[in-house]
Scaffold this active site. Structure first.
Site, PDB file in Angstrom:
ATOM      1  N   GLY A 173     -18.704  -6.878 -13.443  1.00  0.00           N
ATOM      2  CA  GLY A 173     -19.771  -6.662 -14.416  1.00  0.00           C
ATOM      3  C   GLY A 173     -19.303  -5.820 -15.587  1.00  0.00           C
ATOM      4  O   GLY A 173     -19.976  -5.725 -16.609  1.00  0.00           O
ATOM      5  N   ARG A 174     -18.159  -5.178 -15.388  1.00  0.00           N
ATOM      6  CA  ARG A 174     -17.647  -4.336 -16.486  1.00  0.00           C
ATOM      7  C   ARG A 174     -16.128  -4.257 -16.481  1.00  0.00           C
ATOM      8  O   ARG A 174     -15.544  -3.371 -17.080  1.00  0.00           O
ATOM      9  CB  ARG A 174     -18.231  -2.942 -16.372  1.00  0.00           C
ATOM     10  CG  ARG A 174     -17.994  -2.299 -15.006  1.00  0.00           C
ATOM     11  CD  ARG A 174     -18.428  -0.894 -15.047  1.00  0.00           C
ATOM     12  NE  ARG A 174     -18.403  -0.292 -13.730  1.00  0.00           N
ATOM     13  CZ  ARG A 174     -18.523   0.992 -13.538  1.00  0.00           C
ATOM     14  NH1 ARG A 174     -18.653   1.795 -14.551  1.00  0.00           N
ATOM     15  NH2 ARG A 174     -18.506   1.485 -12.324  1.00  0.00           N
TER      16      ARG A 174
ATOM     17  N   LYS B 111     -11.346  -1.729 -17.376  1.00  0.00           N
ATOM     18  CA  LYS B 111     -12.653  -1.429 -16.778  1.00  0.00           C
ATOM     19  C   LYS B 111     -13.477  -0.613 -17.766  1.00  0.00           C
ATOM     20  O   LYS B 111     -13.000   0.407 -18.254  1.00  0.00           O
ATOM     21  CB  LYS B 111     -12.421  -0.646 -15.471  1.00  0.00           C
ATOM     22  CG  LYS B 111     -13.664  -0.425 -14.640  1.00  0.00           C
ATOM     23  CD  LYS B 111     -13.295   0.054 -13.245  1.00  0.00           C
ATOM     24  CE  LYS B 111     -14.499   0.513 -12.465  1.00  0.00           C
ATOM     25  NZ  LYS B 111     -14.131   1.012 -11.150  1.00  0.00           N
TER      26      LYS B 111
ATOM     27  N   ARG C 114      -6.372  -0.569 -15.350  1.00  0.00           N
ATOM     28  CA  ARG C 114      -5.820  -0.432 -14.003  1.00  0.00           C
ATOM     29  C   ARG C 114      -4.982  -1.640 -13.641  1.00  0.00           C
ATOM     30  O   ARG C 114      -5.061  -2.681 -14.299  1.00  0.00           O
ATOM     31  CB  ARG C 114      -6.925  -0.171 -12.991  1.00  0.00           C
ATOM     32  CG  ARG C 114      -7.847  -1.332 -12.753  1.00  0.00           C
ATOM     33  CD  ARG C 114      -8.871  -0.974 -11.675  1.00  0.00           C
ATOM     34  NE  ARG C 114      -9.833  -2.035 -11.500  1.00  0.00           N
ATOM     35  CZ  ARG C 114     -10.902  -1.942 -10.742  1.00  0.00           C
ATOM     36  NH1 ARG C 114     -11.153  -0.852 -10.058  1.00  0.00           N
ATOM     37  NH2 ARG C 114     -11.726  -2.961 -10.625  1.00  0.00           N
TER      38      ARG C 114
ATOM     39  N   ARG D  73     -11.253  -9.659  -3.665  1.00  0.00           N
ATOM     40  CA  ARG D  73     -12.002  -8.844  -2.688  1.00  0.00           C
ATOM     41  C   ARG D  73     -12.512  -9.706  -1.541  1.00  0.00           C
ATOM     42  O   ARG D  73     -12.552 -10.935  -1.667  1.00  0.00           O
ATOM     43  CB  ARG D  73     -13.237  -8.252  -3.399  1.00  0.00           C
ATOM     44  CG  ARG D  73     -12.892  -7.371  -4.569  1.00  0.00           C
ATOM     45  CD  ARG D  73     -13.783  -7.653  -5.775  1.00  0.00           C
ATOM     46  NE  ARG D  73     -13.214  -7.042  -6.967  1.00  0.00           N
ATOM     47  CZ  ARG D  73     -13.394  -5.770  -7.299  1.00  0.00           C
ATOM     48  NH1 ARG D  73     -14.185  -5.004  -6.576  1.00  0.00           N
ATOM     49  NH2 ARG D  73     -12.802  -5.252  -8.353  1.00  0.00           N
TER      50      ARG D  73
ATOM     51  N   ASP E  36     -17.639  -6.005  -1.425  1.00  0.00           N
ATOM     52  CA  ASP E  36     -17.104  -6.327  -2.760  1.00  0.00           C
ATOM     53  C   ASP E  36     -16.118  -5.266  -3.232  1.00  0.00           C
ATOM     54  O   ASP E  36     -15.442  -5.457  -4.245  1.00  0.00           O
ATOM     55  CB  ASP E  36     -18.239  -6.494  -3.787  1.00  0.00           C
ATOM     56  CG  ASP E  36     -19.198  -5.321  -3.789  1.00  0.00           C
ATOM     57  OD1 ASP E  36     -19.816  -5.061  -2.745  1.00  0.00           O
ATOM     58  OD2 ASP E  36     -19.319  -4.642  -4.822  1.00  0.00           O
TER      59      ASP E  36
HETATM   60  P1  AMP Z   1     -19.489  -0.811  -7.630  1.00  0.00           P
HETATM   61  O1  AMP Z   1     -20.197  -0.601  -6.335  1.00  0.00           O
HETATM   62  O2  AMP Z   1     -19.489   0.362  -8.561  1.00  0.00           O
HETATM   63  O3  AMP Z   1     -18.100  -1.317  -7.425  1.00  0.00           O
HETATM   64  O4  AMP Z   1     -20.309  -1.927  -8.467  1.00  0.00           O
HETATM   65  C1  AMP Z   1     -21.013  -2.995  -7.896  1.00  0.00           C
HETATM   66  C2  AMP Z   1     -21.218  -4.098  -8.906  1.00  0.00           C
HETATM   67  O5  AMP Z   1     -21.936  -3.635 -10.034  1.00  0.00           O
HETATM   68  C3  AMP Z   1     -19.939  -4.709  -9.441  1.00  0.00           C
HETATM   69  O6  AMP Z   1     -20.159  -6.081  -9.580  1.00  0.00           O
HETATM   70  C4  AMP Z   1     -19.773  -4.036 -10.780  1.00  0.00           C
HETATM   71  O7  AMP Z   1     -19.025  -4.817 -11.680  1.00  0.00           O
HETATM   72  C5  AMP Z   1     -21.209  -3.889 -11.229  1.00  0.00           C
HETATM   73  N1  AMP Z   1     -21.392  -2.754 -12.157  1.00  0.00           N
HETATM   74  C6  AMP Z   1     -21.307  -1.428 -11.871  1.00  0.00           C
HETATM   75  N2  AMP Z   1     -21.541  -0.697 -12.964  1.00  0.00           N
HETATM   76  C7  AMP Z   1     -21.778  -1.557 -13.987  1.00  0.00           C
HETATM   77  C8  AMP Z   1     -22.081  -1.412 -15.363  1.00  0.00           C
HETATM   78  N3  AMP Z   1     -22.188  -0.236 -15.940  1.00  0.00           N
HETATM   79  N4  AMP Z   1     -22.252  -2.545 -16.092  1.00  0.00           N
HETATM   80  C9  AMP Z   1     -22.135  -3.753 -15.537  1.00  0.00           C
HETATM   81  N5  AMP Z   1     -21.864  -3.959 -14.233  1.00  0.00           N
HETATM   82  C10 AMP Z   1     -21.685  -2.882 -13.474  1.00  0.00           C
HETATM   83 MG    MG Z   2     -16.984  -2.542  -7.134  1.00  0.00          MG
END
Ligand code: AMP
Ligand code: MG
Length: 497
Positions: free
Chosen positions: A92-93, A113, A176, A183, A255
């Site tokens: 998502g980012r 990222k 990174r 995953r 994930d």
């Molecule tokens: P995480 O548990 O932080 O690895 O994130 C879970 C999901 O949310 C992943 O698909 C990330 O890409 C998405 N995500 C987390 N933060 C953001 C953000 N600020 N904008 C867009 N997607 C996000």
């Molecule tokens: Mg993640």
């Protein structure tokens, strides 16, 4: 700058069918500037640039200039988050810029990222804040230096972009690197969508690029089962290493589980100060699903989700596929336990396997818990234990509340060391090469973040240098190897990043 421009990018993941990813373009940050650059990670790309010259690379590190042969993509995946299935996640980012194969033939994916929204952002902003990029940068490099498999960090780009979290913070980007960012969730999405051909495409891709030895297995079902077994072994080893240094990941959703057994997606992680088996580092983890002592079992739970997703690859007959998976999964505990006990024995300076090892280790940990003793420092100090003169071990004894319990344990431990009969100087050197003196304690990284938020980045560099040699005695203020100062505010970290 030229050298970075000349990086030989390949895009093997981007040559998979488009179902696996989306094409994306990095969105720039306002007034980008370089916050940190890691020349040892750069060397993995055959780039010889130190921190002083690295500012020239900024256009590439900040996503402003994309290599002509780079095809940025966001990878698709799903995953189980805190036990429940989320059918659609994905980067998502994060944006994969491409892969670089270095002179040694190693392949590194470069991933930016915090570079803005992707089709998988689900309404979120696609950004990362400076605080979280510093946490990931420092911890991935600290883990690497400890010898724990992890993604690496090349650089942090800071900016004046305002990003909204609990407070307004500054946006940043982390560049990174990992051989692959695939995953467990990358399999899960295709299983749950009943797209079994894609499961096979992904497995074949991983075997071709990352598990090449498995190509020798001619029978496909066996080959895919062996792939799962290999991921299981690596995951067991990884989590065993986390347990040996007192590291809690914080968000072990599927994930965030690497198919290569790397520590991946640093969020609200934590290294323990005082030992607490139930340590919860993630403030949002109200039920302690990802507490320190749960990590080995969560590893198994996550692997069971992966096995389920891979079932169609194990056999056409679902019943036989399930039988094969069920025969394999229980091995996880054995693999984990053997690796863990080996590691903990080494931390105690023991080399010979003994029936009572587990008890000896557990008893020490329980006593540490009872007396709230610092995990890292206690193990580090064990190399000074004198098995021949127990009265010389007051430095250890004095830390325990229950002296009698300690005396009994010390007698058993001394007996084990004496029976092994190893030279004490060699043992000491070996133990100090296994029990780190320096780990990334939360208050250390927090201090570096506070300074960085005022545009002072020296502490990031300093911590990076210190943590690159976690096993050496360094001439440093005692602060760097000490628990948080008495009365200091407890650092609370949550998923927000
Ligand atoms: P995480 O548990 O932080 O690895 O994130 C879970 C999901 O949310 C992943 O698909 C990330 O890409 C998405 N995500 C987390 N933060 C953001 C953000 N600020 N904008 C867009 N997607 C996000
Ligand atoms: Mg993640």
């Amino acid at each position: 700058m030229d050298r970075f421009n000349q990086l030989n990018f390949t895009n093997s993941f981007a040559s998979l069918p488009e179902k696996f990813y989306s094409h994306v373009t990095p969105a720039l940050l306002k007034n980008s500037h370089l916050v940190a650059f890691n020349s040892s990670a750069a060397r993995l790309l055959d780039i010889e640039t130190d921190e002083t010259n690295a500012a020239e690379l900024l256009p590439y590190l900040s996503g402003e200039r994309v290599q002509k042969n780079s095809k940025p993509i966001a990878m698709l995946y799903s995953g189980h988050q805190f036990g429940g299935y989320s059918p659609q996640l994905g980067d998502g980012r994060a944006m994969m810029l491409g892969e670089v194969t270095n002179k040694a033939g190693e392949k590194w994916e470069l991933q930016l990222k915090g570079s803005g929204q992707t089709p998988y952002s689900r309404g979120a902003d696609g950004r990362a804040v400076l605080r979280s990029t510093i946490r990931e940068y420092l911890c991935s490099e600290a883990m690497h230096a400890l010898g724990i498999p992890t993604t690496r960090a090349l650089s942090i780009t800071g900016s004046d972009e305002e990003v909204y979290r609990e407070d307004i913070e500054k946006g940043a980007m982390l560049l990174r690197m990992a051989p692959s960012h695939v995953r467990f969730g990358s399999f899960e999405i295709f299983y749950h969508r009943q797209q079994f051909n894609e499961l096979q495409t992904l497995a074949d891709y991983l075997i071709e690029h990352h598990y090449t030895k498995l190509q020798e297995i001619a029978e496909p079902h066996e080959r895919y089962l062996a792939l799962f077994e290999e991921v299981m072994t690596r995951t067991a080893h990884l989590i065993s290493q986390w347990q040996q240094v007192g590291f809690a990941h914080g968000v072990m959703n599927t994930d965030n589980m690497s198919i290569l057994g790397l520590t991946l997606d640093y969020g609200p992680y934590g290294f323990m100060d005082e030992y607490d088996a139930g340590f919860i580092c993630n403030h949002s983890d109200h039920y302690g699903r990802y507490a320190f002592d749960q990590q080995p079992d969560i590893g198994l739970w996550n692997l069971s989700r992966l096995a389920q997703a891979m079932l169609p690859l194990f056999d056409e007959d679902p019943k036989i596929a399930a039988e094969k998976a069920n025969a394999l999964i229980p091995k996880y505990r054995e693999i984990f336990k053997a690796h863990y006990l080996n590691g903990m024995r080494a931390k105690l300076g023991l080399t010979v396997v003994h029936d009572d090892d587990e008890r000896l280790i557990e008893e020490l940990l329980e006593m540490m818990q009872q007396s709230s003793i610092d995990f890292t420092n206690l193990f580090r100090s064990l190399s000074n234990f004198n098995p021949n003169h127990l009265e010389n071990n007051n430095f250890l004894r004095d830390q325990f509340i229950d002296r009698e319990r300690y005396e009994q344990w010390a007698k058993l431990y001394a007996h084990r060391l004496i029976t092994e009969g190893r030279d004490s100087a060699t043992r000491r050197t070996e133990m100090n090469g296994i029990n780190p003196k320096y780990v990334l304690r939360n208050h250390l990284v927090q201090h570096a973040i506070k300074l960085a938020e005022k545009s002072n980045y020296l502490e990031i560099q300093r911590l990076h240098e210190i943590l690159s040699n976690p096993y050496s005695e360094q001439t440093l203020p005692s602060y760097y190897a000490a628990p948080p100062p008495e009365g200091s505010e407890r650092v609370v970290v949550s998923c927000s990043s």
